[in-house]
Write an enzyme that holds these catalytic residues in place. Structure first.
Site, PDB file in Angstrom:
ATOM      1  N   THR A  39      14.138 -10.455 -42.124  1.00 19.42           N
ATOM      2  CA  THR A  39      14.755 -10.688 -40.813  1.00 19.42           C
ATOM      3  C   THR A  39      13.818 -11.438 -39.873  1.00 19.42           C
ATOM      4  O   THR A  39      12.623 -11.572 -40.139  1.00 19.42           O
ATOM      5  CB  THR A  39      15.134  -9.355 -40.135  1.00 19.42           C
ATOM      6  OG1 THR A  39      13.919  -8.659 -39.827  1.00 19.42           O
ATOM      7  CG2 THR A  39      15.986  -8.493 -41.040  1.00 19.42           C
ATOM      8  N   CYS A  40      14.379 -11.876 -38.747  1.00 25.53           N
ATOM      9  CA  CYS A  40      13.596 -12.620 -37.756  1.00 25.53           C
ATOM     10  C   CYS A  40      12.951 -11.691 -36.738  1.00 25.53           C
ATOM     11  O   CYS A  40      12.829 -12.045 -35.564  1.00 25.53           O
ATOM     12  CB  CYS A  40      14.481 -13.630 -37.051  1.00 25.53           C
ATOM     13  SG  CYS A  40      15.089 -14.860 -38.195  1.00 25.53           S
ATOM     14  N   ASP A  41      12.583 -10.505 -37.145  1.00 27.16           N
ATOM     15  CA  ASP A  41      11.857  -9.597 -36.258  1.00 27.16           C
ATOM     16  C   ASP A  41      10.462  -9.439 -36.822  1.00 27.16           C
ATOM     17  O   ASP A  41      10.297  -9.119 -38.003  1.00 27.16           O
ATOM     18  CB  ASP A  41      12.583  -8.242 -36.211  1.00 27.16           C
ATOM     19  CG  ASP A  41      11.991  -7.325 -35.153  1.00 27.16           C
ATOM     20  OD1 ASP A  41      10.745  -7.229 -35.082  1.00 27.16           O
ATOM     21  OD2 ASP A  41      12.756  -6.715 -34.396  1.00 27.16           O
ATOM     22  N   ASN A  58      20.778  -9.446 -37.929  1.00 21.97           N
ATOM     23  CA  ASN A  58      20.563 -10.821 -38.385  1.00 21.97           C
ATOM     24  C   ASN A  58      21.671 -11.280 -39.339  1.00 21.97           C
ATOM     25  O   ASN A  58      21.473 -12.186 -40.143  1.00 21.97           O
ATOM     26  CB  ASN A  58      19.213 -10.952 -39.110  1.00 21.97           C
ATOM     27  CG  ASN A  58      18.139 -11.619 -38.262  1.00 21.97           C
ATOM     28  OD1 ASN A  58      17.069 -11.923 -38.759  1.00 21.97           O
ATOM     29  ND2 ASN A  58      18.389 -11.863 -36.999  1.00 21.97           N
TER      30      ASN A  58
END
Ligand SMILES: *Cc1c(COP(=O)(O)O)cnc(C)c1O
Length: 377
Positions: free
Chosen positions: A324-326, A367
């Protein structure tokens, strides 16, 4: 890895990430608990993995259930267990939910303070309550130390209030911390429980039950003692502190019941370096991370065994991260994970010991990535 899971993965190829649960392992675990503590009733901690197939199997085997919400109570009832096999073991409950549980027939509740006792007296009159005491969680890889329970000195006041409000002051509970690798940790908590029993007897109230909680480990990278060793240590501690008057006991295994029954198949999405500096670590990104089932890698607490198709090749330390983009979606970085140098994009990896605390920790759609799928065989 069981033969059944190996065969399933070989013949039923699919895109992951997916968790495969082998019910035969759950059955073996249940029988091991029942055999190691023959006079103790088993209350499976539903939160570890509430798959209907698991709840149905355990219902047939005779298990009872530790639940934390109306949702879990309904799952257990749908699996065919009757309400007298359910404990509402969360110490933090809305009064409305206590009333709903009572309507459905639940009569056993956990408390750790007077305000919770008052809610239960109003919403579930005449029920049995047990008071949870704090336990420091020393020796546990996933401690549950501060949030639940009161100091042992306070428990008699809580239980006496229950008695005065018409409830049954039933007993004491504790949890020695999840993934507890030391079987001797039950000893100190049982000493506290016995002194609460004595104090209550002096007040004319006879307690009858000790809830020994969960904490029974599953095997990750390090070996753990067998369930039998826990049974022996617990029985010795009961004898030492209660003498010939051993109370009724229950256990609430979660991780120990289902952890080793499951394997996640995931895929390598990317292998990369962040500079040309050869001392910089290689990054390996999987299609599963902290937000889709591997939440217990928080603080790198639980280290899962990971198998790859290239095991046996030379290993190098890697940072292991999710898709994910975290930026918090990194599983192992402080202590990098050794993976084969030859590992490639598209390789399938197997994350072992993932039957507990994975599917329910998987976000719905963070996401736009679907949650962890579960297949029970
Ligand atoms: C989570 C929980 C359990 C299960 O703990 P494990 O360490 O997974 O065995 C048992 N009892 C209570 C009250 C819990 O909250």
């Amino acid at each position: 890895m069981t033969d059944r899971i190996r065969e399933f993965l070989r013949t039923r190829r699919d895109e992951g990430p997916r968790l495969i649960i082998d019910l035969d392992v759950v059955r073996d675990n249940y029988n091991a608990f029942a055999g190691a503590l023959p006079d103790t009733r088993v209350f499976y901690a539903v939160k570890a993995n509430p798959a209907p197939e698991i709840l149905e199997l355990l219902t047939k085997l005779g298990s009872c259930f530790d639940t934390a919400s109306i949702g879990e109570i309904e799952m257990v009832l749908s699996a065919g267990a009757t309400a007298d096999r359910i404990s509402f073991g969360n110490t933090i409950k809305k009064e409305r939910d206590i009333a709903r549980a009572y309507e459905r027939g639940v009569r056993l509740f956990a408390v750790d303070c007077e305000a919770e006792v008052e809610k239960i007296a109003r919403a579930a009159p005449g029920s049995k309550v047990f008071c949870r005491i704090l336990c420091d969680g020393e020796g546990a890889e996933w401690p549950l130390s501060k949030k639940f329970g009161c100091v042992p000195e306070m428990a008699p006041r809580v239980l006496e209030l229950a008695h005065r409000l018409g409830l049954v002051a039933h007993g004491v509970s504790f949890h020695v911390g999840s993934q507890q690798r030391n079987p001797l940790m039950w000893n100190r908590a049982l000493a506290s429980a016995a002194s609460i029993f004595r104090e209550m007897a002096e007040r004319g109230i006879v307690l009858s039950m000790v809830n020994l909680g969960g904490g029974f480990p599953t095997k990750y990278l390090k070996d753990v003692p067998a369930v039998k060793a826990y049974g022996q240590a617990i029985f010795a501690a009961l004898r030492a502190h209660f003498g010939n008057r051993i109370p009724e006991t229950i256990i609430e295994p979660g991780r120990g019941m289902v952890g080793n029954a499951g394997i996640i198949e995931a895929e390598v999405v990317l292998v990369s370096n962040k500079s040309d500096d050869p001392s910089d670590l290689r990054w390996v990104y999987l299609d599963i991370g902290k937000f889709h089932g591997l939440a217990e890698t928080m603080d790198e607490a639980i280290r899962y065994p990971i198998r790859t198709p290239r095991d046996g090749d030379d290993l190098i330390p890697c940072v292991l991260a999710g898709p994910t983009c975290d930026s918090a979606d990194v599983m192992y970085e402080k202590e990098p994970y050794l993976l084969p140098f030859s590992l490639e994009i598209g390789d399938k990896v197997l994350i072992e010991g993932t039957g507990a605390y994975t599917t329910t920790y998987s976000s719905q759609n963070f996401n736009g990535m679907t949650g962890l799928r579960q297949i029970v065989i």
